[in-house]
Structure formats: C-alpha cells, structure tokens
Design an enzyme around this catalytic site. Sequence first.
Site, PDB file in Angstrom:
ATOM      1  N   GLU A  17      -1.167   1.647  -7.866  1.00  0.00           N
ATOM      2  CA  GLU A  17       0.036   1.927  -8.116  1.00  0.00           C
ATOM      3  C   GLU A  17       0.340   2.199  -9.573  1.00  0.00           C
ATOM      4  O   GLU A  17      -0.640   2.261 -10.332  1.00  0.00           O
ATOM      5  CB  GLU A  17       0.580   0.443  -7.896  1.00  0.00           C
ATOM      6  CG  GLU A  17       0.458   0.139  -6.422  1.00  0.00           C
ATOM      7  CD  GLU A  17       1.288  -1.362  -6.348  1.00  0.00           C
ATOM      8  OE1 GLU A  17       1.861  -1.879  -7.248  1.00  0.00           O
ATOM      9  OE2 GLU A  17       1.188  -1.860  -5.088  1.00  0.00           O
ATOM     10  N   LYS A  62      -6.130   3.921  -3.583  1.00  0.00           N
ATOM     11  CA  LYS A  62      -4.789   4.148  -4.000  1.00  0.00           C
ATOM     12  C   LYS A  62      -4.576   3.034  -5.127  1.00  0.00           C
ATOM     13  O   LYS A  62      -5.060   2.049  -5.145  1.00  0.00           O
ATOM     14  CB  LYS A  62      -3.867   3.689  -2.575  1.00  0.00           C
ATOM     15  CG  LYS A  62      -2.579   3.868  -3.105  1.00  0.00           C
ATOM     16  CD  LYS A  62      -1.532   3.681  -1.904  1.00  0.00           C
ATOM     17  CE  LYS A  62      -1.162   2.364  -1.359  1.00  0.00           C
ATOM     18  NZ  LYS A  62      -0.632   1.242  -2.393  1.00  0.00           N
ATOM     19  N   GLU A 104       7.516   5.018  -2.568  1.00  0.00           N
ATOM     20  CA  GLU A 104       8.109   3.623  -1.939  1.00  0.00           C
ATOM     21  C   GLU A 104       9.545   3.134  -2.446  1.00  0.00           C
ATOM     22  O   GLU A 104       9.916   3.304  -3.669  1.00  0.00           O
ATOM     23  CB  GLU A 104       7.452   2.465  -2.334  1.00  0.00           C
ATOM     24  CG  GLU A 104       7.895   1.285  -1.724  1.00  0.00           C
ATOM     25  CD  GLU A 104       6.806   0.253  -1.285  1.00  0.00           C
ATOM     26  OE1 GLU A 104       5.521   0.404  -1.516  1.00  0.00           O
ATOM     27  OE2 GLU A 104       7.204  -1.144  -0.956  1.00  0.00           O
ATOM     28  N   ASP A 162      -2.935  -3.629   0.209  1.00  0.00           N
ATOM     29  CA  ASP A 162      -2.934  -5.005  -0.363  1.00  0.00           C
ATOM     30  C   ASP A 162      -1.913  -5.967   0.119  1.00  0.00           C
ATOM     31  O   ASP A 162      -1.674  -7.007  -0.059  1.00  0.00           O
ATOM     32  CB  ASP A 162      -2.982  -5.074  -1.977  1.00  0.00           C
ATOM     33  CG  ASP A 162      -1.916  -4.460  -2.524  1.00  0.00           C
ATOM     34  OD1 ASP A 162      -1.009  -3.847  -1.702  1.00  0.00           O
ATOM     35  OD2 ASP A 162      -1.703  -4.433  -3.767  1.00  0.00           O
ATOM     36  N   SER A 163      -1.133  -5.118   1.077  1.00  0.00           N
ATOM     37  CA  SER A 163      -0.145  -6.046   1.860  1.00  0.00           C
ATOM     38  C   SER A 163      -0.704  -6.832   2.764  1.00  0.00           C
ATOM     39  O   SER A 163      -0.126  -7.727   3.212  1.00  0.00           O
ATOM     40  CB  SER A 163       0.659  -4.999   2.838  1.00  0.00           C
ATOM     41  OG  SER A 163      -0.085  -4.073   3.345  1.00  0.00           O
ATOM     42  N   ASP A 173      -6.632   0.227  -0.944  1.00  0.00           N
ATOM     43  CA  ASP A 173      -5.677  -0.153  -1.844  1.00  0.00           C
ATOM     44  C   ASP A 173      -6.430  -1.072  -2.935  1.00  0.00           C
ATOM     45  O   ASP A 173      -7.172  -1.964  -2.719  1.00  0.00           O
ATOM     46  CB  ASP A 173      -4.611  -1.087  -1.494  1.00  0.00           C
ATOM     47  CG  ASP A 173      -3.224  -0.788  -1.839  1.00  0.00           C
ATOM     48  OD1 ASP A 173      -3.071   0.332  -2.644  1.00  0.00           O
ATOM     49  OD2 ASP A 173      -2.414  -1.229  -1.219  1.00  0.00           O
TER      50      ASP A 173
HETATM   51  O1  KIV Z   1       0.184  -2.433   0.557  1.00  0.00           O
HETATM   52  C1  KIV Z   1       0.462  -1.380   1.368  1.00  0.00           C
HETATM   53  O2  KIV Z   1       0.467  -1.905   2.570  1.00  0.00           O
HETATM   54  C2  KIV Z   1       1.030  -0.215   0.673  1.00  0.00           C
HETATM   55  C3  KIV Z   1       1.685   0.612   1.724  1.00  0.00           C
HETATM   56  C4  KIV Z   1       2.843   0.310   2.181  1.00  0.00           C
HETATM   57  C5  KIV Z   1       1.829   2.047   1.150  1.00  0.00           C
HETATM   58  O3  KIV Z   1       0.976   0.047  -0.383  1.00  0.00           O
END
Ligand code: KIV
Length: 278
Positions: A116, A114, A183, A45-46, A84
């Site tokens: 958090e 994924k 992280e 989600d980056s 994510d």
């Molecule tokens: O959103 C993302 O890119 C991430 C990774 C950096 C682990 O969560």
Amino acid sequence: MDNKNPVEGILSLKGKRKITVLTAYDFPTASIVDKAGIDIILIGDSLANVVLGLESTTHVGMAEMLHHAKAVRRGVKEALLVADMPYSAYQTRPEEAVENARKFIDEAGCQAVKIEWFDRAPEVTRAIVASGIPVMGHIGLTPQTADQLGGFKVQGKDAQAAKRLIGQALEFEKEGSFAIVLECIPDALSGLISKKIQIPTIGCGGGASCDGQVLVISDLLGLTQGHRPKFVKQYADLSAVILEAVKAFKDEVTQGKFPGPEHSFTIKEEELKKIDDR
Ligand code: KIV
C-alpha cells in the site's frame, strides 16, 4: 496468459480485456477460484478481518500471511499468485521489506507482492523490484493507514487529493510496479489514472474505468458479517446456505436420522458374537 512470464501476461491484457482479481485465503477456495479462470489470486491482508475476526489489517503479520499463502499456493495452478505484504513487514526499512517479500516467493511460492502507498512506498517498491520480485501498488483508501486518511472514506474527491493520487500512481509505475489497485476513488479519477499510466489499474471501488476489478472473495460469496461497502457486489449468499446445512445436521442428529445405514460401517454377525459377552 503467458505461463512462462505471468506478470508480462497481465501487463499485456491492458486495453485488450478486463483483468479479474479475487482474494483467497485457503486451499479449497483458491482451487475453485483458479478453476474459474480468475487472472490474479491475492492473499489479501483482509485475511485479518474476514477470516481471523480481527479489527484491523495491521493486526496480521508475516507468520499468518505465510501460513495462508502456502495453503493458497497448493490450490493454484494457473492464476498469478500475489501476496499482500502485512503492514509490519514493509513500512519499516526497505531492506526488511525485501527480506519479507523474498519469504513469500521462496517459502510460499508466490509470484509477486502488493504494498500500500505510504511516504516511503517508492523507495520500498524500487528495492523489492530490484531484487527481482514483481510489485503491485495500492492507492486511494489504503486500509493499513486508513486512520491517517480520515477513516474508511472515498478518497480523491477534490482536485488536490486527486492530483496526489495521480502522483502516487505515477511513482508506483516509475519504480517498476506491474499493476496498481485503486481503492474507493471516483470512477472518473480512475479513468484519468488508467489513461496516464501504461500498467493496469485494478479497481476495488474504483469504478468501471479501471483495467480490472478485485473483490474480497468472502464479500462476493456473502460470507462477510456486518457492514458491506457500497462497491461490493454479493454474488451468492453462502452464509444462508451454511446456516441451513448446519441446522439440518443438528436436526437430523438430534432426531436420530443421521447417520443412516448408508453412512455407517458393518461387521459380520459371527465376529460380533465372538466379542459379545452380554
Ligand atoms: O487485503 C485485500 O483483500 C486487498 C484487496 C481488497 C485489494 O487489499
């Protein structure tokens, strides 16, 4: 890697060799990352920050994530594809989290999701895993809730905070996660966590003691604008390469050098004459 059960393949790498993970957000990048033999490709989600120019990862939702996940899927043949979960897709009710996780699998062809850490992460993990979808956990500096952690800071620096993170890792493992991103935590703490759990730890500023490493592809390639965190290693400067190429295009067009005959199409002279009413 075990292609029939790629998650098992990842689990089996713990203690044998380091696991490689990179993000991707589009078809061409995903194809290259996959061709390079990276084990896991994460549609992070980056996306919010590095592709869409948004301030926070909490500003992307399912629509944007699914759109990019589908593009990445088209480029990936070998790697395990993990999506994510955006903040709004799972930090509400476990039933909603399962529904949204299912969309990544059924609509975008991802193989895992994924999430958090947050107070209901164990419950949400249990529900998603029970529905047959593999879950990767993420602890330490969790960007979606960074404001509750005092901002984008290293986590687990005192014994109490470190114990909390160990507890979170154990919870993720207990609820059936197949890997956990660590992280921005001290290397020695990553070492302790990696020894305590049987599933692989993937460092993102978690140091060399992790079982694998993840970077945001835009950081690795030098495409990210602004602040670069200490844990990022930039392997190329694509911003400079792109800038030079775009400037060269601009110069050649304005100077009449591009397009040349090799980039142009022709028509027979006699055909031209037929339409030539000059
Ligand atoms: O959103 C993302 O890119 C991430 C990774 C950096 C682990 O969560």
